[in-house]
Design an enzyme around this catalytic site. Structure first.
Site, short mmCIF file in Angstrom:
data_model
loop_
_atom_site.label_atom_id
_atom_site.label_comp_id
_atom_site.label_asym_id
_atom_site.label_seq_id
_atom_site.Cartn_x
_atom_site.Cartn_y
_atom_site.Cartn_z
N ASN A 12 5.43 -10.65 2.87
CA ASN A 12 4.99 -11.11 1.55
C ASN A 12 5.61 -10.21 0.49
O ASN A 12 5.17 -9.09 0.28
CB ASN A 12 3.44 -11.04 1.51
CG ASN A 12 2.87 -11.40 0.15
OD1 ASN A 12 3.60 -11.88 -0.73
ND2 ASN A 12 1.58 -11.17 -0.02
N LYS A 14 5.57 -10.51 -2.61
CA LYS A 14 4.77 -10.48 -3.85
C LYS A 14 5.71 -10.63 -5.06
O LYS A 14 6.70 -11.34 -4.96
CB LYS A 14 3.93 -9.20 -3.90
CG LYS A 14 3.09 -9.03 -2.63
CD LYS A 14 2.04 -7.97 -2.73
CE LYS A 14 1.27 -7.90 -1.41
NZ LYS A 14 0.16 -6.96 -1.46
N HIS A 96 -4.73 -15.50 -0.76
CA HIS A 96 -4.39 -14.07 -0.76
C HIS A 96 -5.33 -13.32 -1.71
O HIS A 96 -5.70 -13.83 -2.76
CB HIS A 96 -2.94 -13.85 -1.18
CG HIS A 96 -2.51 -12.44 -0.96
ND1 HIS A 96 -2.79 -11.44 -1.86
CD2 HIS A 96 -1.91 -11.84 0.10
CE1 HIS A 96 -2.36 -10.28 -1.37
NE2 HIS A 96 -1.82 -10.50 -0.18
N GLU A 98 -4.98 -11.04 -3.80
CA GLU A 98 -4.58 -10.86 -5.20
C GLU A 98 -4.81 -12.14 -6.00
O GLU A 98 -5.09 -12.08 -7.20
CB GLU A 98 -3.11 -10.40 -5.25
CG GLU A 98 -3.02 -8.93 -4.84
CD GLU A 98 -1.80 -8.57 -4.01
OE1 GLU A 98 -0.79 -9.28 -4.06
OE2 GLU A 98 -1.89 -7.54 -3.29
N GLU A 168 -7.20 -9.59 6.00
CA GLU A 168 -6.66 -8.52 5.17
C GLU A 168 -7.80 -7.86 4.41
O GLU A 168 -8.18 -8.34 3.33
CB GLU A 168 -5.65 -9.07 4.18
CG GLU A 168 -4.50 -9.81 4.81
CD GLU A 168 -3.30 -9.88 3.87
OE1 GLU A 168 -2.32 -9.19 4.13
OE2 GLU A 168 -3.38 -10.58 2.85
N GLY A 174 -2.00 -2.40 0.09
CA GLY A 174 -1.20 -1.62 -0.84
C GLY A 174 -1.75 -0.24 -1.11
O GLY A 174 -1.30 0.45 -2.03
N SER A 214 -1.49 -2.55 4.54
CA SER A 214 -0.76 -1.31 4.84
C SER A 214 -0.28 -1.24 6.29
O SER A 214 -0.30 -0.17 6.90
CB SER A 214 -1.60 -0.08 4.48
OG SER A 214 -1.91 -0.09 3.09
P1 PGA Z 1 0.52 -4.32 2.03
O1 PGA Z 1 0.20 -5.84 1.60
O2 PGA Z 1 1.22 -4.39 3.37
O3 PGA Z 1 1.42 -3.80 0.94
O4 PGA Z 1 -0.77 -3.61 2.12
C1 PGA Z 1 -0.27 -6.78 2.54
C2 PGA Z 1 -0.54 -8.10 1.86
O5 PGA Z 1 -1.02 -8.09 0.71
O6 PGA Z 1 -0.31 -9.17 2.43
#
Ligand code: PGA
Length: 258
Positions: A12, A14, A96, A98, A168, A174, A214
């Site tokens: 992803n 983003k 997701h 976000e 997640e 992140g 992460s």
């Molecule tokens: P990250 O993001 O690996 O940077 O923690 C995962 C995601 O949001 O799918």
């Protein structure tokens, strides 16, 4: 993970990369990635979908980070599944964190988007997971159950074959904090049991439940060694070909001897 299920690893991106960076990331992934039985998808930003899609070859599929659940019409700024498919997209993220917690998408909207993706023939990667305060107040399982039930409301067992669930935990995305393999396994096993109760044992055995938050080369193998962790949704580490390919290799390794 179980040998019955092909691991799934999604990158992803983003709101990262520009056109040139995206192209060079794909070139590096192609030259670093070893062939193996893992389903791999990348989810670039909308403007780069077609360009990246034209560069993809072999086993990597093209995913989108979002969709709108109407076919066309007066929805300024939105993108329909037929537009996505025109660009070569075969998978899309829904729910997701976000989009849920920064943009404000409700369970109902996530459900509408998930159903639209499936009706259009796309794979839906339905993302779920609890926020830190929900975890600290013992709500993890309840949040996951609510988001799975709401996200899949009206989805048939036949359509479920094109659903991947991404667990997640929001506090791990992140942040560099990762769920322990045991915590991830516990959540994934409960999600799989929920799918069994909503659909059937065979649907539960077949569905891929992947972990996100992460995931990195240093922790991917131990997470994916868990019997109910079937791959990963990777944010930050998917922007470095070497790291992303190391995670794909860990997914391939998770099949050995399991
Ligand atoms: P990250 O993001 O690996 O940077 O923690 C995962 C995601 O949001 O799918």
């Amino acid at each position: 993970m179980s040998t019955q299920r092909t691991p799934y690893v999604g990158g992803n991106w983003k709101m990262n990369t520009n056109a040139a960076e995206g192209r060079s990331l794909i070139d590096s992934i192609h030259s670093t990635m070893k062939a193996g039985s893992v389903d791999v998808a990348v989810f670039p930003p909308f403007p780069y979908l077609m360009g990246i899609g034209q560069k993809l070859n072999g086993p990597i599929s093209l995913g989108a980070q979002d969709l709108w659940h109407s076919e066309n019409g007066a929805f300024t700024g939105e993108v329909s599944t037929s537009m996505l498919k025109d660009c070569g997209v075969s998978a899309v993220l829904t729910g997701h964190s976000e989009r849920r917690h920064v943009i404000g998408e409700s369970d109902e909207l996530v459900n509408a988007k998930t159903k639209r993706a499936l009706e259009s023939g796309l794979t839906a990667v339905l993302c779920i997971g609890e926020q830190l305060e929900e975890r600290e107040s013992g709500q993890t399982d309840a949040v996951n159950e609510r988001q799975v039930r709401a996200g899949l409301d009206g989805v048939s067992e036949e359509q479920l074959a094109r659903v991947v669930i991404a667990y997640e935990p929001v506090w791990a995305i992140g942040t560099g904090k990762t769920a322990t393999p045991e915590d991830a396994q516990d959540a994934h096993a409960k999600i799989r049991a929920l799918i069994a109760s909503m659909y059937s044992d065979s649907a539960a055995q077949e569905i891929r439940i992947i972990y996100g938050g992460s995931m990195k080369p240093g922790n991917a193998a131990e997470l994916m060694a868990m019997s109910d962790v079937d791959g990963g949704l990777i944010g930050g580490a998917s922007l470095k070909a070497e790291d992303f390919c190391a995670i794909i290799e860990a997914a391939q390794g998770s099949l050995v001897g399991s």
